[in-house]
Design an enzyme around this catalytic site. Structure first.
Site, PDB file in Angstrom:
ATOM      1  CB  ALA A  14     -43.197  41.821  43.595  1.00 39.37           C
ATOM      2  CB  ALA A  26     -40.153  37.866  40.477  1.00 41.59           C
ATOM      3  CB  VAL A  48     -46.012  33.877  42.037  1.00 39.57           C
ATOM      4  CG1 VAL A  48     -46.253  32.403  42.373  1.00 39.57           C
ATOM      5  CG2 VAL A  48     -44.799  34.406  42.798  1.00 39.57           C
ATOM      6  CE  LYS A  87     -40.211  35.922  43.707  1.00 40.40           C
ATOM      7  NZ  LYS A  87     -39.842  36.159  45.118  1.00 40.40           N
ATOM      8  CG  ASP A  96     -39.690  41.489  52.935  1.00 38.99           C
ATOM      9  OD1 ASP A  96     -40.096  42.497  53.540  1.00 38.99           O
ATOM     10  OD2 ASP A  96     -39.896  41.313  51.721  1.00 38.99           O
TER      11      ASP A  96
END
Length: 508
Positions: free
Chosen positions: A127, A130, A132, A146, A281
């Site tokens: 994203a 960050a 993962v 992360k 979210d």
């Protein structure tokens, strides 16, 4: 650097015809013909919302995130633009694995092999702030790591400064600019980004949500491994499941889809009304499903919403009044909460609320969008200068997400029928005799400490009262004595003059 970035923003804005948002103002309207003649070659057949979305995607991840946040402020943004911005996806290429490993070793101050038994250099998700990676601890625990994108903070600071400059232009150029509060919108965005840049905060959010749903059959939240976490790194359980958007796979796995949709609604209302702490979210990319237990799995805890007891009481009053068609009650709740000016006419606000809500009750429940009703209330309240609270904007945005997800799973989902029993039970707990018992139980420890002290406190208060009365009496006596002294002095002077006059008359 800043000038180059600004030039790129202007170029992309002109390419997608975003000058439309500014050239409508009378101060710059004469420039409209010049722009049209100069840029006659541009194909501008798409609606303005589509062009704005594509421009934000071209400008990069920070502007994409700003567009996502702006789509939630439907109390400020026109609906056609908000609906289009809601489609923005945070698609960002991953940064090089070598940079991720360097960042991890800088955080742990040791070689990565000393921290993890295995580390997959290929990221599984990426994203704007960050990405993962999967890994395994030395005790065999499978984890997700992360990692914050290196060098992202100065990029964000730079782009946010440009957004503040744009907000200033909106305030100056548009008559409605100050009411739209563009600087506050950018400030809210900056705060969200600041929260997302601190992975310790996200880890704390994850831990709190996990504690709230401990042993719950509805929702599974990964465990955080605090010994491996830092501001730039978050390590948690690796979660395996099917993305909730892959309905075909879920059906093939034997998942009861209508039940899954209803469970999602229950999870949302449990977070909001039981805990006052909710995942804000909840788009499909952040939700997995375990086929064996039909349990939801929550991911990405950067944006969480909170509600105070005052917020909950406000919602309770509004829901009770709404279900009873008491639109005056809804209007009074807004007035008494201080969200509308005190000189607002209740009858006019009541009429606006009735115009939004009354048509709802004449439609089949399954055709009613709870989120849309709330959204229309926000829109109707604009002309009354209602101050929409940020936490309720997050709530409305999340409710729209949940409702959309639920109906994607089950088009026949009746959100009202699913939610109403839960809400009625919760409102009884908040406002009925159960609430009284609950409050008494909450206050019992304070009373247990206070009751033994009451005789001493009463005695002390009486003594203080007596002392205050004595002081007041002495002060009164002193004032009276001073008054008497002044009177006596005046009389003495007067008698002196009279006596002197008599003596003068006698000895003349």
């Amino acid at each position: 650097m800043k000038l180059l970035r600004l030039a790129r923003i202007l170029t992309i804005g002109l390419r997608y015809g975003l000058e439309e948002f500014f050239l409508g103002h009378e101060r710059v309207r004469p420039l409209r013909w010049l722009v049209r003649v100069t840029l006659f070659w541009r194909p501008l057949n798409e609606p303005r919302g589509v062009r704005l979305r594509r421009a934000l995607e071209a400008l990069g991840p920070i502007f994409v995130k700003f567009g996502q946040m702006l789509s939630t402020r439907r109390d400020l943004v026109p609906l056609d633009i908000a609906d289009e911005l809601a489609q923005l996806q945070d698609r960002v290429p991953p940064f090089p694995s070598a940079e991720a490993i360097t960042a991890l070793e800088a955080t742990y101050k040791k070689p990565l092999a000393d921290v993890f038994a295995e580390f997959d250099a290929t990221p599984v998700a990426s994203a704007s702030v960050a990405q993962v990676h999967f890994a395994r601890l030395h005790d065999g625990t499978a984890v997700a790591v992360k990692v914050l994108r290196p060098g992202i903070a100065p990029v964000i600071a730079h782009d946010v400064s440009l957004l503040y400059a744009a907000a200033g232009l909106v305030e100056k150029l548009f008559a409605d600019g100050k009411r739209l509060r563009p600087r506050e919108v950018v400030s809210e965005f900056e705060k969200h980004l600041g929260d997302e840049l601190d992975l310790m905060r996200e880890a704390a959010n994850c831990s709190q949500l996990r504690r709230n749903f401990k042993d719950s059959p509805l929702l599974k939240v990964p465990e955080v491994y605090w010994d491996y976490c830092g501001r730039d790194v978050m390590v948690m359980d690796r979660m395996d499941g099917i993305p909730v958007s892959q309905i075909g796979r879920l059906r093939e796995s034997g998942v009861d889809i209508p039940k899954l949709a209803a469970t999602g609604v229950e999870i949302f209302f449990t977070q909001v009304f039981r805990d006052g702490f909710f995942h804000a979210d909840m788009h499909p990319g952040n939700i997995l499903v375990r086929p064996d237990s039909e349990q939801y799995i929550a991911l990405d805890f950067g944006i969480m919403g909170t509600l105070t007891e005052v917020d909950k009481q406000y919602l309770a009053r509004n829901f009770l009044a709404f279900f009873r068609r008491d639109y005056k009650g809804v209007a009074l709740a807004h007035l008494e909460s201080g969200w509308v000016p005190p000189d607002t006419r209740i009858d006019e606000l009541e009429a606006a609320v009735r115009a939004v809500c009354e048509p709802v009750f004449d439609r089949p429940l399954k055709d009613i969008s709870f989120g849309r009703v709330l959204l229309q209330l926000f829109q109707a309240s604009r002309r009354f200068n209602v101050e929409i609270q940020p936490q309720l904007v997050l709530l409305q945005k999340t409710l729209l997400n949940i409702e959309g997800l639920g109906r994607q799973l089950d088009p026949e989902l009746d959100l009202w029928k699913t939610a109403k029993p839960f809400l009625e039970r919760w409102m009884n707990e908040q406002m009925g005799w159960r609430a009284l018992v609950k409050n008494l139980q909450a206050e019992a420890p304070k009373w247990a400490v206070l009751l033994p002290q009451l005789p001493r406190l009463v005695h002390h208060a009486l003594n203080e009262n007596r002392l205050a009365q004595l002081e007041a009496g002495l002060a009164l006596m002193l004032r009276q004595q001073q008054t008497r002294n002044r009177w006596h002095g005046f009389m003495a002077v007067l008698m002196t003059f009279i006596t002197a006059g008599i003596l003068i008359l006698i000895f003349r």
